[in-house]
Motif scaffolding. Structure first.
Motif, PDB file in Angstrom:
ATOM      1  N   GLU A 140       0.529  -1.339  -0.377  1.00  0.00           N
ATOM      2  CA  GLU A 140       0.182   0.103  -0.194  1.00  0.00           C
ATOM      3  C   GLU A 140       1.076   1.518   0.112  1.00  0.00           C
ATOM      4  O   GLU A 140       1.869   0.961   0.924  1.00  0.00           O
ATOM      5  N   SER A 164       7.344   5.057  -9.827  1.00  0.00           N
ATOM      6  CA  SER A 164       7.051   3.750 -10.258  1.00  0.00           C
ATOM      7  C   SER A 164       8.331   2.783  -9.174  1.00  0.00           C
ATOM      8  O   SER A 164       8.526   2.969  -8.592  1.00  0.00           O
ATOM      9  N   TYR A 165       7.393   1.589  -8.992  1.00  0.00           N
ATOM     10  CA  TYR A 165       7.553   0.833  -8.452  1.00  0.00           C
ATOM     11  C   TYR A 165       7.915  -1.347  -8.914  1.00  0.00           C
ATOM     12  O   TYR A 165       7.759  -1.027  -9.614  1.00  0.00           O
ATOM     13  N   LEU A 189       5.641  -3.229 -10.399  1.00  0.00           N
ATOM     14  CA  LEU A 189       4.407  -3.701  -9.302  1.00  0.00           C
ATOM     15  C   LEU A 189       3.382  -2.893 -10.487  1.00  0.00           C
ATOM     16  O   LEU A 189       2.042  -3.207 -10.135  1.00  0.00           O
ATOM     17  N   ASP A 190       3.741  -1.643 -10.498  1.00  0.00           N
ATOM     18  CA  ASP A 190       2.928  -0.011 -10.648  1.00  0.00           C
ATOM     19  C   ASP A 190       3.478   0.735 -10.590  1.00  0.00           C
ATOM     20  O   ASP A 190       4.693   1.142 -10.591  1.00  0.00           O
ATOM     21  N   PHE A 191       2.758   1.846 -11.792  1.00  0.00           N
ATOM     22  CA  PHE A 191       3.622   3.100 -12.460  1.00  0.00           C
ATOM     23  C   PHE A 191       2.106   4.575 -12.056  1.00  0.00           C
ATOM     24  O   PHE A 191       0.808   4.316 -12.474  1.00  0.00           O
ATOM     25  N   LEU A 192       2.438   5.694 -10.890  1.00  0.00           N
ATOM     26  CA  LEU A 192       1.749   6.441 -10.553  1.00  0.00           C
ATOM     27  C   LEU A 192       2.563   7.648 -11.342  1.00  0.00           C
ATOM     28  O   LEU A 192       3.187   8.243 -11.234  1.00  0.00           O
ATOM     29  N   SER A 249      -1.865   8.883  -5.724  1.00  0.00           N
ATOM     30  CA  SER A 249      -3.239   7.706  -5.788  1.00  0.00           C
ATOM     31  C   SER A 249      -1.956   6.857  -4.324  1.00  0.00           C
ATOM     32  O   SER A 249      -1.176   7.368  -4.502  1.00  0.00           O
ATOM     33  N   PRO A 260      -2.322   3.254  -4.231  1.00  0.00           N
ATOM     34  CA  PRO A 260      -3.407   2.211  -4.445  1.00  0.00           C
ATOM     35  C   PRO A 260      -2.921   0.828  -4.105  1.00  0.00           C
ATOM     36  O   PRO A 260      -1.461   1.083  -3.143  1.00  0.00           O
ATOM     37  N   VAL A 307      -1.256  -2.576  -4.523  1.00  0.00           N
ATOM     38  CA  VAL A 307      -0.855  -3.607  -5.621  1.00  0.00           C
ATOM     39  C   VAL A 307      -0.086  -4.392  -5.528  1.00  0.00           C
ATOM     40  O   VAL A 307       0.495  -5.151  -4.259  1.00  0.00           O
ATOM     41  N   THR A 308       0.069  -6.100  -5.891  1.00  0.00           N
ATOM     42  CA  THR A 308       0.498  -7.305  -5.432  1.00  0.00           C
ATOM     43  C   THR A 308       1.805  -7.848  -6.159  1.00  0.00           C
ATOM     44  O   THR A 308       1.884  -6.983  -7.317  1.00  0.00           O
ATOM     45  N   GLU A 313     -10.734   7.397  -8.557  1.00  0.00           N
ATOM     46  CA  GLU A 313     -10.352   6.242  -9.124  1.00  0.00           C
ATOM     47  C   GLU A 313     -10.672   6.499 -10.568  1.00  0.00           C
ATOM     48  O   GLU A 313     -10.598   6.523 -11.171  1.00  0.00           O
TER      49      GLU A 313
END
Length: 686
Positions: free
Chosen positions: A114, A123-124, A131-134, A149, A151, A153-154, A251
């Motif tokens: 989280e 970015s992660y 994993l995700d891009f904010l 945000s 989010p 992510v898993t 979102e």
């Protein structure tokens, strides 16, 4: 009771925060966090805080194992702005990479993260996999796309040693880096915690919206300004909850990073003017005018800066707004404390509520500007404030009742001791002035009534002295001529008798009209409606005026169906028809025609009497119906009248709930229309 309930609700709502804060989790040391002994199934998610590897102006490649460069260790959460003192090469705006090695226990196959506040683009990557891009972190302002945000992510895990790589770039916002931190746990655990947060968020947002709409409805029913402002504060608070807890519908709105940031700042900045307006409307005498105007103008300035300036400028206003809001809060407390001292209604409860609310606001402000590391709690303290306000509102009616009783008692004491009061004479003079005013109005009304009565009396005397006396004089003169002249021929006697009959008819009609007119003037003209055939009434009326018809050789055409029935006072309607026929005879020249007809129209029976006479000028038609015009016009053979006929007809028709209309032009004849209630079948008594 209200304070016990308030305490219970606060404990219920803040329990998850307390539990999370109570847990002791390991921290990262020199870029490594050891969680091999951490029980993910039995504890809360772990907060990945501590020392991260920090690579300034480097976008590490997650696909290249061991990609490094010049590195320092930094504390997360935190802004890289704080590093500039010891590392001058680090600027406020730029880009960097964070790296953390995580040592996991065995049998961990999947992790959930989280991500808290990162006020830029990030970015992660987990073990080299995205994993995700904010947004999109770039190496300059033009390559960077920001997105804000939080989010969940898993990512899958194949090794107990994992590498978390985070790339961050910021070229606009005041805060740079990982400001809010990162929580990690197994997916089910994280989802459960997220659902708890969403439950609290939807509960609080729903409560704020319901109360806001409720008070808005109360304002629309009874326009008390503080209700409107409180309603707007509740709606702002609902928006605040949605932003703090990142509720899912945000979102769905797909807001850009710039728009989201503007809304976030505007949501904070609008609280000051709305709170000011509400407290000013509650305690107008305690709130200084200069402070009221200054707060509104300064708040408007902050709002304008957010609306028109870029993030790089307005994101720096939060600290100044925080200082401004501290001063504003001091003004609020001064106002409510002064109101408390002066004994204003519910001022103590307002003071307690404001202290609770400002405590939560102070915590959130210090957290927002990165002075302390704490959870946001203003939505909980605002909920507590709402409960206190609800108690205040519920108690207002009881207080108003007590005030009413107290005022009644006070008035009673003043009434019993008027002679001991200084204002006794003033009260008496005011009372006398009101009495004189009422007497003046009453005298003016009586005066008008007397003038009307004198005019009516003079008119009555004029009618009796002229219109009644003249026909009776003609009758007497004719009788004397018959008695004194025994040798008078039959033809002469017939002429005299005809004159006597006409005079008698005129006198009878006039006296009948005067009787009806007198009743209408005294308000005693009442209708006794019955159902009867209209044709029979027309025939009776024609028999009565038959002499006048023959005398002027007038032709009458009747178009009245025997199936037409009406409901009205028969005697009164008889007077109306007789007057209309008498007027038609009077103003129709020798050899003319009179037409009588009836028709049904929208539930009414419309009776029309039309003649081919001299007509009525348009200028006096409405005056005749209202009785304003008192001119008695002579007929085509010099017939006299009282000038009351059509006025009496109109009064009778209105008494019988009907209507009357004149259609006429000078020299073109006259049509009088009368509308009366029509019925389908006659009454047995008729």
């Amino acid at each position: 009771m209200i304070y016990r309930t308030l305490t219970s609700l606060l404990i219920l709502l803040t329990l998850p925060l307390t539990a999370r804060a109570a847990g002791e989790a390991p921290v990262a040391i020199r870029g490594v966090i050891d969680l091999r002994d951490y029980d993910f199934s039995g504890k809360d998610p772990v907060d990945l805080r501590g020392e991260y590897e920090f690579y300034w102006n480097r976008m590490l490649n997650p696909a290249v194992e061991g990609d490094t460069g010049e590195m320092i260790y930094v504390e997360v959460p935190g802004s890289w702005n704080s590093l500039r003192k010891d590392h001058p090469e680090i600027s406020k705006y730029g880009f960097a990479s964070y790296r953390l090695t995580i040592l996991l226990p065995e049998r961990i196959n999947e992790l959930a993260f989280e991500i808290e506040d990162v006020f830029s683009a990030s970015s992660y990557f987990l073990n080299g996999k995205a994993l995700d891009f904010l947004g999109f972190p770039g190496v300059n302002k033009y390559q960077t796309v920001i997105r804000f945000s939080r989010p969940l992510v898993t990512g899958t895990v194949n090794d107990p040693v994992v590498e978390l790589l985070i790339r961050v770039s910021n070229f606009e916002h005041r805060f740079s880096g990982i400001v809010g931190g990162i929580n990690m746990g197994i997916p089910d655990q994280m989802e459960e915690a997220r659902m708890r947060d969403l439950f609290r968020g939807h509960f609080l947002m729903g409560a704020f919206l319901i109360i806001g709409i409720y008070f808005l409805g109360l304002y629309l029913i009874r326009s008390e300004q503080y209700r409107l402002y409180f309603s707007l504060i509740c709606i702002l608070m609902a928006m605040r909850v949605a932003m703090i807890l990142n509720l899912p519908f945000l979102e769905d709105l797909a807001l850009s990073g710039l728009t989201y940031t503007r809304l976030d700042f505007l949501n904070i900045y609008f609280f000051a003017p709305f709170f000011t307006l509400m407290i000013r409307s509650l305690f107008p005498y305690e709130f200084p005018n200069w402070a009221f105007r200054a707060i509104l103008w300064i708040s408007a300035l902050f709002i304008a800066v957010v609306v028109v300036s870029p993030i790089s400028l307005f994101s720096h206003t939060l600290t100044w707004f925080f200082l401004f809001f501290i001063l504003v809060s001091a003004v609020y407390l001064y106002v409510v404390l002064l109101a408390w001292i002066r004994g204003r209604s519910h001022a103590p409860a307002f003071t307690i509520g404001l202290l609770i609310l400002f405590g939560g606001t102070l915590n959130d402000m210090l957290t927002e500007i990165d002075v302390i590391d704490s959870a946001y709690i203003v939505h909980y303290t605002m909920f507590a404030y709402l409960l206190i306000y609800a108690y205040i509102f519920a108690d207002k009616n009881n207080e108003l009742q007590k005030k009413s009783e107290s005022l009644a008692k006070e008035v009673s004491e003043i009434r019993n001791n008027l002679e001991d009061l200084v204002e006794e004479r003033t009260t008496e003079l005011q009372s006398m002035s009101r009495q004189l005013s009422r007497q003046k109005k009453k005298l003016e009304s009586t005066n008008r009534e007397l003038v009307d009565a004198i005019n009516d009396r003079n008119r009555l005397f004029s009618i009796i002295g002229h219109d009644v006396r003249s026909p009776i004089g003609y009758i007497r003169q004719a009788l004397d001529m018959i008695l004194d002249n025994q040798d008078m021929s039959e033809e002469e006697k017939h002429e005299l008798l005809k004159m006597m009959a006409n005079s008698s008819e005129i006198t009878y009609n006039l006296l009948d009209n005067l009787l009806v007119w007198g009743r209408s003037q005294t308000g005693k003209l009442k209708a006794v409606p019955v159902r009867f055939q209209l044709k029979s009434l027309i025939d009776e009326s024609l028999e009565l005026v038959n002499i006048g018809l023959r005398d002027k050789k007038l032709k009458v055409e009747v178009y009245v169906s025997e199936g037409h029935f009406v409901e009205a006072d028969r005697d009164q309607l008889y007077i109306v028809i007789r007057n209309l026929l008498s007027n038609a005879i009077k103003f129709t020249p020798q050899g003319g025609k009179i037409y009588i007809s009836s028709k049904r129209q929208k539930g009414d029976m419309v009776i029309s009497v039309r003649d081919t006479g001299i007509g009525i000028p348009e200028a006096i038609q409405s005056e005749i119906l209202e009785g304003v015009s008192q001119v008695s016009t002579g007929g085509t053979k010099g017939e006299k009248g009282s000038g009351l006929g059509l006025k009496i007809c109109n009064d009778i028709i209105q008494t019988n709930h009907g209507w009357m209309k004149i259609v006429s032009k000078s020299g073109s004849g006259t049509t009088i229309q009368v509308g009366i209630k029509a019925v389908r079948t006659p009454s047995r008594s008729a």
